[in-house]
Design a protein around this motif. Structure first.
Motif, short mmCIF file in Angstrom:
data_model
loop_
_atom_site.label_atom_id
_atom_site.label_comp_id
_atom_site.label_asym_id
_atom_site.label_seq_id
_atom_site.Cartn_x
_atom_site.Cartn_y
_atom_site.Cartn_z
N GLU A 49 0.81 -1.22 0.00
CA GLU A 49 0.00 0.00 0.00
C GLU A 49 0.84 1.27 0.00
OE1 GLU A 49 -3.24 -0.06 -0.45
OE2 GLU A 49 -3.16 -2.24 -0.50
N ASN A 96 1.50 6.92 1.49
CA ASN A 96 0.92 5.81 2.23
C ASN A 96 -0.57 5.73 1.89
OD1 ASN A 96 0.34 3.77 4.03
ND2 ASN A 96 0.27 5.12 5.81
N ASN A 97 -0.99 4.65 1.24
CA ASN A 97 -2.39 4.45 0.86
C ASN A 97 -3.10 3.46 1.78
OD1 ASN A 97 -2.12 6.18 -1.33
ND2 ASN A 97 -1.38 4.54 -2.63
N ASP A 98 -2.42 3.02 2.83
CA ASP A 98 -2.98 2.03 3.74
C ASP A 98 -3.84 2.72 4.80
OD1 ASP A 98 -3.49 -0.42 4.84
OD2 ASP A 98 -1.51 -0.67 5.74
N GLU A 99 -4.72 1.94 5.42
CA GLU A 99 -5.57 2.46 6.50
C GLU A 99 -4.75 2.75 7.76
OE1 GLU A 99 -8.82 3.18 6.35
OE2 GLU A 99 -8.87 2.63 4.24
N LYS A 100 -3.69 1.96 7.96
CA LYS A 100 -2.88 2.11 9.17
C LYS A 100 -1.77 3.13 8.94
CE LYS A 100 -3.64 -2.65 10.58
NZ LYS A 100 -3.00 -3.94 10.86
N LYS A 101 -1.25 3.63 10.04
CA LYS A 101 -0.14 4.57 10.00
C LYS A 101 1.16 3.82 9.72
CE LYS A 101 1.49 8.42 12.81
NZ LYS A 101 1.36 9.07 14.12
N LYS A 116 0.45 9.01 7.89
CA LYS A 116 -0.94 8.59 8.06
C LYS A 116 -1.51 8.25 6.70
CE LYS A 116 -1.59 11.68 11.99
NZ LYS A 116 -2.26 12.89 12.46
N LYS A 117 -2.76 7.81 6.67
CA LYS A 117 -3.40 7.45 5.41
C LYS A 117 -3.47 8.67 4.48
CE LYS A 117 -7.59 5.89 3.26
NZ LYS A 117 -8.99 5.56 3.38
#
Length: 144
Positions: free
Chosen positions: A45, A68-73, A97-98
């Motif tokens: 991600e 960062n395209n992820d939901e988590k940091k 962060k996202k």
């Protein structure tokens, strides 16, 4: 009359110059995965945008953008740049962060041609997991 010509030239420069940095290139098609050790697919991600190459008197400057395209940091991740199997740069990425992005530049102090771009390797590492990317060679060309 001169003010009108200067105003027209200024507006033309703004309109033409604003699209110089716009690159509509898919990140996935620009890079190819060389090596991976990411069982959880956590680093998939993280997007690396195509680098922008600048000129130095004795080499090149790469402007790199990471998102960062992820939901988590994303925490405690390192970004490495290798050129001809030698580490050029090691950078600790800030906590992202996202949707957050981070841009940075890397200087390579050796001559680089378009064909030498294949020798660049980008690696994102977080703990023991990592993904290595290389600039993909176009299918219809043997070299840049």
């Amino acid at each position: 009359m001169k003010k009108g010509i200067l105003l027209l030239a200024f507006l033309l420069a703004i309109c033409c110059g604003s699209g110089l940095y716009a690159q509509n290139v898919s990140c996935k098609s620009y890079f190819e995965v060389v090596e991976t050790n990411d069982e959880n697919h956590r680093l998939d991600e993280v997007a690396i945008y195509p680098p922008i190459f600048g000129t130095l008197p004795e080499g090149k400057r790469l402007k790199i953008k990471v998102c960062n395209n992820d939901e988590k940091k994303l925490k405690k991740a390192f970004f490495y740049v290798y050129y001809k199997n030698k580490r050029v740069s090691k950078l600790l990425l800030p906590d992202l962060k996202k949707g957050e992005t981070y841009e940075f530049c890397v200087n390579i102090h050796s001559k680089m041609t378009r064909k030498d771009r294949q020798e660049l390797l980008f690696k994102i590492r977080r703990g023991k997991t990592y993904i290595s990317y290389r600039i993909a060679q176009p299918h219809n060309k043997k070299g840049y």
